[in-house]
Design an enzyme around this catalytic site. Structure first.
Site, PDB file in Angstrom:
ATOM      1  N   MET A 123       0.855  -1.190   0.000  1.00  0.00           N
ATOM      2  CA  MET A 123       0.000   0.000   0.000  1.00  0.00           C
ATOM      3  C   MET A 123       0.888   1.237   0.000  1.00  0.00           C
ATOM      4  O   MET A 123       1.711   1.408   0.902  1.00  0.00           O
ATOM      5  CB  MET A 123      -0.915   0.008   1.230  1.00  0.00           C
ATOM      6  CG  MET A 123      -1.936  -1.118   1.259  1.00  0.00           C
ATOM      7  SD  MET A 123      -2.939  -1.121   2.772  1.00  0.00           S
ATOM      8  CE  MET A 123      -1.780  -1.845   3.950  1.00  0.00           C
ATOM      9  N   CYS A 163      -2.720  -1.453  -9.037  1.00  0.00           N
ATOM     10  CA  CYS A 163      -2.975  -0.139  -8.470  1.00  0.00           C
ATOM     11  C   CYS A 163      -4.010   0.610  -9.296  1.00  0.00           C
ATOM     12  O   CYS A 163      -3.844   0.779 -10.510  1.00  0.00           O
ATOM     13  CB  CYS A 163      -1.687   0.679  -8.401  1.00  0.00           C
ATOM     14  SG  CYS A 163      -1.931   2.334  -7.706  1.00  0.00           S
ATOM     15  N   LYS A 199       0.638  -8.912  -9.163  1.00  0.00           N
ATOM     16  CA  LYS A 199      -0.577  -8.500  -8.467  1.00  0.00           C
ATOM     17  C   LYS A 199      -1.457  -7.753  -9.461  1.00  0.00           C
ATOM     18  O   LYS A 199      -1.012  -6.823 -10.118  1.00  0.00           O
ATOM     19  CB  LYS A 199      -0.282  -7.608  -7.266  1.00  0.00           C
ATOM     20  CG  LYS A 199      -1.522  -7.336  -6.408  1.00  0.00           C
ATOM     21  CD  LYS A 199      -1.176  -6.668  -5.091  1.00  0.00           C
ATOM     22  CE  LYS A 199      -2.389  -6.638  -4.168  1.00  0.00           C
ATOM     23  NZ  LYS A 199      -3.484  -5.782  -4.650  1.00  0.00           N
ATOM     24  N   ASN A 259      -7.359 -11.311  -2.472  1.00  0.00           N
ATOM     25  CA  ASN A 259      -7.215 -10.002  -1.845  1.00  0.00           C
ATOM     26  C   ASN A 259      -8.507  -9.215  -2.038  1.00  0.00           C
ATOM     27  O   ASN A 259      -9.186  -9.362  -3.043  1.00  0.00           O
ATOM     28  CB  ASN A 259      -6.020  -9.273  -2.492  1.00  0.00           C
ATOM     29  CG  ASN A 259      -5.815  -7.860  -2.010  1.00  0.00           C
ATOM     30  OD1 ASN A 259      -5.564  -6.964  -2.795  1.00  0.00           O
ATOM     31  ND2 ASN A 259      -5.907  -7.624  -0.720  1.00  0.00           N
ATOM     32  N   ASP A 303     -11.234  -6.771   0.798  1.00  0.00           N
ATOM     33  CA  ASP A 303     -12.275  -6.797   1.834  1.00  0.00           C
ATOM     34  C   ASP A 303     -12.099  -7.898   2.879  1.00  0.00           C
ATOM     35  O   ASP A 303     -13.059  -8.285   3.533  1.00  0.00           O
ATOM     36  CB  ASP A 303     -13.674  -6.942   1.210  1.00  0.00           C
ATOM     37  CG  ASP A 303     -14.109  -5.699   0.459  1.00  0.00           C
ATOM     38  OD1 ASP A 303     -13.394  -4.687   0.526  1.00  0.00           O
ATOM     39  OD2 ASP A 303     -15.165  -5.740  -0.204  1.00  0.00           O
TER      40      ASP A 303
END
Length: 341
Positions: free
Chosen positions: A17, A100, A142, A203, A205
């Site tokens: 992050m 992202c 990712k 990934n 929540d």
């Protein structure tokens, strides 16, 4: 759980992050139960590698292995060079950012925008894998489920990435169009898991132990990745680990433990950023830690006016001493959404 030849402690990952997962925070997450933590994304632009911002993000001094660095960019040759640069500086795993959703990243066609250009995405994967292979460094990816609801291409891209040599893929259950809004969906993650042989990480929540178990069961994923729910609650990893092993919830942490952890985190944060930047960049962490506690709103309002590290640290120390005088364990005043980043 393995990434290539690297054995991990468990299947609980701290998500990368921007502005959050710096070295002090990654170390704290690993200490509190995360088996793996990925760095903030590092640009592939060579002219920015010596900037203070990038050099901090590439600083792994004293960090617990494995050291994973996420890189972002749009040019295959530059991404390969960035991978090699970070491997030379201690990276043991290279992660490619195609997840992202930030406009400043996507407007340059990096991050999740790459999912709109599959040939370029695959070219980048191939180049980075080729750069890392001579060093025995695995490469991971990712990504999101797709660019938008009508263009969910995660399965197709995951297959192509696996063929190109990717060792693991993490999928955030939202499209780029969603940003962090709406609800994550896991059917696409499950479809990716069915489509590839490499490990798949779910990934999006995952903010409670029972949600972690539910997502693992629904997707068949090999691991889960926790992002925003770890902000101000880095012990969520041990809570999830305990629940997955026993089916039981851990009680809230003792105030005395959080008191010591938070002061240590502050000291590491100040040392990493320096006092001028550190006092300001620490504020978001302090808000995440304290705003849900009894008296947290008032404390955060006062703390945000402090511009001195010693005063900020003293305020935190006094607040937690007072809280600990009333409670053995953290006492929350109300349920407040933790998903703010």
């Amino acid at each position: 759980m393995r990434i290539g030849h690297i054995q991990l402690a468990n299947r609980l990952f701290a998500a990368p992050m921007a502005g959050v997962t710096d070295r002090p925070f990654r170390q704290l997450c690993k200490r509190l139960g995360a088996g793996y933590a990925v760095s903030e994304m590092v640009t592939s632009r060579k002219d920015l590698w010596t900037s203070l911002k990038t050099s901090r993000r590439a600083d792994h001094e004293g960090e617990t292995a494995p050291i994973s660095v996420q890189i972002a960019g749009t040019d295959a040759a530059m991404m390969a060079e960035a991978a090699a640069y970070n491997v030379d500086r201690g990276a043991q795993i290279i992660d490619i950012n195609m997840g992202c959703p930030a406009k400043k990243v996507c407007n340059k066609w990096a991050g999740s925008a790459l999912m709109k250009d599959e040939p370029l995405a695959v070219e980048i994967v191939e180049a980075v894998v080729a750069a890392c292979a001579p060093h025995g460094v695995p490469v991971t990816l990712k990504m999101r489920t797709g660019w938008c609801a009508s263009e969910k291409n995660a399965v197709r891209l995951a297959r192509a990435a696996e063929s190109a040599g990717i060792a693991m893929v993490a999928v955030h259950g939202r499209t780029r169009e969603q940003g962090y809004g709406g609800m994550a969906e896991y059917d696409t993650v499950a479809a990716v898991k069915q489509a590839v042989r490499i490990p798949v990480v779910a990934n999006g929540d995952i903010d409670t132990p029972e949600k972690a178990l539910a997502v693992l069961r629904r997707t068949g994923a090999d691991a889960i990745m926790v992002g925003r729910a770890a902000q101000g609650r880095p012990w969520i990893f041990r809570e999830i680990d305990h629940y997955l092993r026993t089916g039981q919830y851990l009680p809230p942490p003792r105030v005395a433990e959080v008191h010591a952890l938070l002061l240590e985190h502050l000291d590491d944060h100040y040392a990493f950023y320096g006092t001028h930047v550190g006092v300001r960049s620490a504020r978001k962490h302090l808000i995440w830690y304290t705003r849900r506690l009894e008296g947290g709103d008032e404390f955060c309002a006062r703390m945000n006016r402090l511009d001195d590290c010693d005063a900020q640290r003293a305020a935190v120390d006094a607040f937690l001493r007072e809280h600990g005088g009333r409670n053995e364990r953290l006492a929350y005043s109300a349920v407040v959404p933790t998903m703010t980043h």
